[in-house]
Write an enzyme that holds these catalytic residues in place. Structure first.
Site, PDB file in Angstrom:
ATOM      1  N   GLY A  26      30.451 131.604 -77.578  1.00  0.00           N
ATOM      2  CA  GLY A  26      29.034 131.799 -77.254  1.00  0.00           C
ATOM      3  C   GLY A  26      28.632 131.091 -75.974  1.00  0.00           C
ATOM      4  O   GLY A  26      27.596 131.401 -75.388  1.00  0.00           O
ATOM      5  N   CYS A  47      25.002 129.859 -73.244  1.00  0.00           N
ATOM      6  CA  CYS A  47      23.898 130.696 -73.736  1.00  0.00           C
ATOM      7  C   CYS A  47      23.592 130.442 -75.206  1.00  0.00           C
ATOM      8  O   CYS A  47      22.476 130.096 -75.573  1.00  0.00           O
ATOM      9  CB  CYS A  47      24.241 132.165 -73.500  1.00  0.00           C
ATOM     10  SG  CYS A  47      23.140 133.301 -74.347  1.00  0.00           S
ATOM     11  N   GLY A  51      42.186 127.292 -71.353  1.00  0.00           N
ATOM     12  CA  GLY A  51      43.406 127.828 -70.770  1.00  0.00           C
ATOM     13  C   GLY A  51      43.474 127.476 -69.288  1.00  0.00           C
ATOM     14  O   GLY A  51      42.447 127.430 -68.613  1.00  0.00           O
ATOM     15  N   GLY A  84      12.301 124.558 -61.693  1.00  0.00           N
ATOM     16  CA  GLY A  84      12.866 125.906 -61.820  1.00  0.00           C
ATOM     17  C   GLY A  84      12.763 126.377 -63.260  1.00  0.00           C
ATOM     18  O   GLY A  84      11.958 125.857 -64.045  1.00  0.00           O
ATOM     19  N   ILE A  91      14.778 126.233 -66.004  1.00  0.00           N
ATOM     20  CA  ILE A  91      15.059 125.325 -67.122  1.00  0.00           C
ATOM     21  C   ILE A  91      13.983 124.241 -67.200  1.00  0.00           C
ATOM     22  O   ILE A  91      13.461 123.941 -68.268  1.00  0.00           O
ATOM     23  CB  ILE A  91      16.465 124.674 -66.996  1.00  0.00           C
ATOM     24  CG1 ILE A  91      17.547 125.754 -66.942  1.00  0.00           C
ATOM     25  CG2 ILE A  91      16.726 123.712 -68.149  1.00  0.00           C
ATOM     26  CD1 ILE A  91      18.966 125.225 -66.901  1.00  0.00           C
ATOM     27  N   VAL A 127      12.852 114.196 -55.327  1.00  0.00           N
ATOM     28  CA  VAL A 127      13.309 112.971 -55.993  1.00  0.00           C
ATOM     29  C   VAL A 127      14.479 112.408 -55.195  1.00  0.00           C
ATOM     30  O   VAL A 127      15.467 113.101 -54.944  1.00  0.00           O
ATOM     31  CB  VAL A 127      13.720 113.254 -57.457  1.00  0.00           C
ATOM     32  CG1 VAL A 127      14.410 112.039 -58.072  1.00  0.00           C
ATOM     33  CG2 VAL A 127      12.487 113.632 -58.276  1.00  0.00           C
ATOM     34  N   GLY A 151      19.412 122.933 -60.950  1.00  0.00           N
ATOM     35  CA  GLY A 151      20.279 124.088 -60.722  1.00  0.00           C
ATOM     36  C   GLY A 151      21.618 123.928 -61.414  1.00  0.00           C
ATOM     37  O   GLY A 151      21.939 122.859 -61.946  1.00  0.00           O
ATOM     38  N   ARG A 152      22.367 125.027 -61.419  1.00  0.00           N
ATOM     39  CA  ARG A 152      23.702 125.018 -62.009  1.00  0.00           C
ATOM     40  C   ARG A 152      24.689 125.533 -60.975  1.00  0.00           C
ATOM     41  O   ARG A 152      24.308 126.250 -60.052  1.00  0.00           O
ATOM     42  CB  ARG A 152      23.735 125.909 -63.261  1.00  0.00           C
ATOM     43  CG  ARG A 152      22.792 125.428 -64.360  1.00  0.00           C
ATOM     44  CD  ARG A 152      22.883 126.329 -65.594  1.00  0.00           C
ATOM     45  NE  ARG A 152      24.193 126.315 -66.206  1.00  0.00           N
ATOM     46  CZ  ARG A 152      24.594 125.432 -67.123  1.00  0.00           C
ATOM     47  NH1 ARG A 152      23.772 124.487 -67.537  1.00  0.00           N
ATOM     48  NH2 ARG A 152      25.808 125.488 -67.633  1.00  0.00           N
ATOM     49  N   HIS A 191      -0.021 152.800 -77.725  1.00  0.00           N
ATOM     50  CA  HIS A 191      -1.310 152.129 -77.560  1.00  0.00           C
ATOM     51  C   HIS A 191      -1.731 151.516 -78.886  1.00  0.00           C
ATOM     52  O   HIS A 191      -1.574 152.159 -79.916  1.00  0.00           O
ATOM     53  CB  HIS A 191      -2.368 153.139 -77.106  1.00  0.00           C
ATOM     54  CG  HIS A 191      -3.732 152.524 -77.010  1.00  0.00           C
ATOM     55  ND1 HIS A 191      -4.103 151.718 -75.949  1.00  0.00           N
ATOM     56  CD2 HIS A 191      -4.790 152.558 -77.863  1.00  0.00           C
ATOM     57  CE1 HIS A 191      -5.349 151.307 -76.153  1.00  0.00           C
ATOM     58  NE2 HIS A 191      -5.785 151.794 -77.300  1.00  0.00           N
TER      59      HIS A 191
HETATM   60  P1  NAI Z   1      16.728 126.416 -60.623  1.00  0.00           P
HETATM   61  O1  NAI Z   1      17.609 126.723 -59.480  1.00  0.00           O
HETATM   62  O2  NAI Z   1      16.002 127.491 -61.317  1.00  0.00           O
HETATM   63  O3  NAI Z   1      15.630 125.328 -60.169  1.00  0.00           O
HETATM   64  C1  NAI Z   1      15.971 124.075 -59.651  1.00  0.00           C
HETATM   65  C2  NAI Z   1      14.775 123.494 -58.906  1.00  0.00           C
HETATM   66  O4  NAI Z   1      15.044 122.144 -58.607  1.00  0.00           O
HETATM   67  C3  NAI Z   1      14.522 124.195 -57.584  1.00  0.00           C
HETATM   68  O5  NAI Z   1      13.202 124.681 -57.572  1.00  0.00           O
HETATM   69  C4  NAI Z   1      14.750 123.098 -56.545  1.00  0.00           C
HETATM   70  O6  NAI Z   1      13.887 123.213 -55.435  1.00  0.00           O
HETATM   71  C5  NAI Z   1      14.468 121.829 -57.340  1.00  0.00           C
HETATM   72  N1  NAI Z   1      15.112 120.605 -56.830  1.00  0.00           N
HETATM   73  C6  NAI Z   1      16.393 120.444 -56.408  1.00  0.00           C
HETATM   74  N2  NAI Z   1      16.621 119.158 -56.041  1.00  0.00           N
HETATM   75  C7  NAI Z   1      15.467 118.483 -56.223  1.00  0.00           C
HETATM   76  C8  NAI Z   1      15.070 117.140 -56.035  1.00  0.00           C
HETATM   77  N3  NAI Z   1      15.923 116.198 -55.587  1.00  0.00           N
HETATM   78  N4  NAI Z   1      13.787 116.784 -56.304  1.00  0.00           N
HETATM   79  C9  NAI Z   1      12.922 117.711 -56.773  1.00  0.00           C
HETATM   80  N5  NAI Z   1      13.231 119.002 -56.975  1.00  0.00           N
HETATM   81  C10 NAI Z   1      14.492 119.392 -56.721  1.00  0.00           C
HETATM   82  O7  NAI Z   1      17.654 125.606 -61.633  1.00  0.00           O
HETATM   83  P2  NAI Z   1      17.565 125.362 -63.200  1.00  0.00           P
HETATM   84  O8  NAI Z   1      16.157 125.393 -63.664  1.00  0.00           O
HETATM   85  O9  NAI Z   1      18.361 124.124 -63.419  1.00  0.00           O
HETATM   86  O10 NAI Z   1      18.302 126.623 -63.808  1.00  0.00           O
HETATM   87  C11 NAI Z   1      19.697 126.804 -63.550  1.00  0.00           C
HETATM   88  C12 NAI Z   1      20.172 128.191 -63.862  1.00  0.00           C
HETATM   89  O11 NAI Z   1      20.013 128.518 -65.221  1.00  0.00           O
HETATM   90  C13 NAI Z   1      19.456 129.225 -63.056  1.00  0.00           C
HETATM   91  O12 NAI Z   1      20.452 129.932 -62.358  1.00  0.00           O
HETATM   92  C14 NAI Z   1      18.798 130.114 -64.063  1.00  0.00           C
HETATM   93  O13 NAI Z   1      18.929 131.449 -63.681  1.00  0.00           O
HETATM   94  C15 NAI Z   1      19.525 129.838 -65.361  1.00  0.00           C
HETATM   95  N6  NAI Z   1      18.602 129.886 -66.499  1.00  0.00           N
HETATM   96  C16 NAI Z   1      17.871 130.995 -66.755  1.00  0.00           C
HETATM   97  C17 NAI Z   1      16.973 131.016 -67.784  1.00  0.00           C
HETATM   98  C18 NAI Z   1      16.186 132.244 -68.034  1.00  0.00           C
HETATM   99  O14 NAI Z   1      16.513 133.297 -67.502  1.00  0.00           O
HETATM  100  N7  NAI Z   1      15.109 132.189 -68.812  1.00  0.00           N
HETATM  101  C19 NAI Z   1      16.736 129.868 -68.639  1.00  0.00           C
HETATM  102  C20 NAI Z   1      17.540 128.764 -68.274  1.00  0.00           C
HETATM  103  C21 NAI Z   1      18.429 128.788 -67.257  1.00  0.00           C
END
Ligand code: NAI
Length: 452
Positions: free
Chosen positions: A38, A41, A113, A184, A186, A239, A265-266, A438
């Site tokens: 899994g 996710c 693996g 972002g 998450i 930060v 981010g990831r 509707h």
């Molecule tokens: P993200 O890339 O969405 O957001 C990270 C944010 O951190 C950015 O806005 C960036 O400007 C900010 N940042 C970076 N360094 C910083 C700092 N030093 N100080 C302050 N701000 C800073 O990354 P997130 O939220 O970790 O998500 C990661 C991945 O997980 C994404 O690729 C997303 O697509 C995926 N995801 C998708 C979900 C959904 O579709 N609902 C839910 C959870 C994750």
């Protein structure tokens, strides 16, 4: 030496979907998964957060029920019970994947693996004890949180003061003051849960808007809604330091914290799988793939977060299918232009396709239609004071949909229909003849089409 037609590294959404489809297509499959079927996710991402956010949504509904004639004094959240239910949901779904692998005859190796090289008949992979071989290889090793080299972060992680989403989903106590680094996807979803659960949440975002690539107005409406709830935002503040046990430094100020959650981010997980043994081409940290998910090495494919294209579980599912189709000689390829994305905050935000900015950058002839969600009767019935919007980006020649962006309840469930409309490439005149049920919030798309 165990032999099969296909070895898959990683049992997340890409890996288990590919295993199922390949096996149904007649290939023998060996799937390596060292943690839990899994992947992120099911175990520490989409599913656990949605389970927790649903509890938060129920409590929000009870707390703010007065305008709807609902009184539920003393409503509260039992975090331990929320976690218990979350764990049960995860267990059920992981067991479902395991059952699927079994019923499809997939050999699941419960270890990681590592590719050791190429043999005359295929690829050799070891789990540390045994060797396995297959004529095809699919890399689905996923992604991991980015840990920035910010002073104090490493120390903070060691002491448990700084968390990633993985640890945040296991917290037994709700921190009084939670600082979330990164506004972002998450960060915002976590902010919603912990705020409702009782934390004072401060989100620090270095850009001048939250929700990353989300359409600018949607991002603004979302920010307003989250601020109105009481979540604090420091926008345009980076930060730059963490003082473990005490605070984070952002700009010229310090923000007190009991816990700090890193959501900046990831990144694709490419190390440890032995990809260097095959000289798999990796660019800017991602395995490079084409529209059949082929890498530069013949018969080696990569699907899901590891290729860094669109790091979403539903992209991974489709990529896995497109990769397997290619292996089986079926006509199929991956398209990335109508992949929906959703932020499961309250209210939800969802989008698919072009924004005004991306359409302009591509030189597309477009116009935009924006409508308040209040044009949909059900939205008015269910959202006192709601300020949701729906924005269509359309081809100015025939009204064909290029992009849809919305914020408001059910957006996550509606956006799929918008994606289909984009994929269908039907002109607005044809879309207007579709019958929408509707009253539904989704009727906002129909209303918007008549505004073109
Ligand atoms: P993200 O890339 O969405 O957001 C990270 C944010 O951190 C950015 O806005 C960036 O400007 C900010 N940042 C970076 N360094 C910083 C700092 N030093 N100080 C302050 N701000 C800073 O990354 P997130 O939220 O970790 O998500 C990661 C991945 O997980 C994404 O690729 C997303 O697509 C995926 N995801 C998708 C979900 C959904 O579709 N609902 C839910 C959870 C994750």
């Amino acid at each position: 030496m165990d032999k099969s037609d296909l070895i898959i590294l990683g049992g997340g959404p890409a890996g288990y979907t590919a295993a199922e489809r390949a096996s149904a297509g007649g290939l023998s499959v060996t799937l390596f998964e060292g943690r839990s079927l899994g992947g992120v996710c099911l175990n520490e991402g989409c599913i656990p957060t949605k389970s927790m956010l649903y509890s938060a949504k129920l409590l929000d509904g009870a707390r703010h029920g007065t305008p709807y004639g609902v009184r539920a004094e003393g409503a509260s959240l039992d975090h331990a019970a929320v976690m218990k239910r979350k764990n049960k949901v995860v267990k059920t779904l992981v067991a479902g994947v395991a059952a699927k692998m079994k019923s499809h005859g997939v050999t699941v190796v419960p270890r990681n693996g590592t590719v050791v090289g190429k043999t005359p008949s295929g690829f050799a992979v070891t789990d540390g004890e045994r060797e396995y071989e297959a004529s095809r290889l699919l890399i689905c090793t996923g992604s991991e949180p980015i840990i920035p080299p910010i002073p104090g972060v490493a120390e903070g992680i060691e002491s448990g003061f700084v968390l990633t989403s993985r640890e945040a989903l296991e917290l037994t106590d709700i921190p009084k003051k939670l600082v979330i680094v990164g506004g972002g996807v998450i960060g915002l979803e976590m902010a919603c849960y912990f705020h409702t659960a009782g934390s004072h949440v401060t989100v620090v975002e270095m850009l001048d808007k939250i929700a990353g690539p989300a359409e600018a107005e949607i991002s603004k409406v979302l920010l307003g809604n989250l601020q109105k709830k009481g979540i604090e935002f420091k926008i345009g503040r980076k930060v730059t330091g963490v003082t473990p046990g005490k605070s984070v430094t952002a700009g010229d100020g310090a923000i007190d914290a009991d816990k700090v959650l890193l959501t900046i981010g990831r990144k694709p997980r490419t190390a440890g799988a032995g990809l260097e043994a095959l000289d798999v081409f990796i660019e800017r940290g991602s395995v490079v793939t084409d529209r059949h998910l082929r890498t530069n090495v013949p018969d080696v494919y990569a699907a899901g977060d590891v290729n860094g294209r669109i790091m979403l579980a539903h992209t991974a599912y489709r990529e896995a299918e497109a990769a397997v189709s290619h292996m089986l000689g079926r006509a199929d390829s991956m398209r990335y232009d109508a992949v929906p994305s959703v932020i499961y905050t309250s209210p939800e935000a969802a989008c698919v396709g072009e924004t005004e900015e991306s359409a302009a950058a591509r030189g597309l002839p477009f116009k935009t239609v924006k409508l308040s969600m209040r044009y949909a009767g059900r939205y008015v019935a269910e959202n006192e004071g709601g300020d949701g919007i729906c924005k269509l980006v359309v081809d100015e020649r025939d009204g064909r949909l290029l992009g849809v962006h919305m914020i408001g309840g059910y957006a996550s469930e509606i956006i799929f229909s918008a994606g289909m409309m984009i994929e269908s490439r039907l002109p607005a005149d044809a879309l207007k003849k579709l019958v929408f049920p509707h009253p539904t919030v989704g009727e906002i798309i129909r209303e918007s089409l008549f505004e073109i």
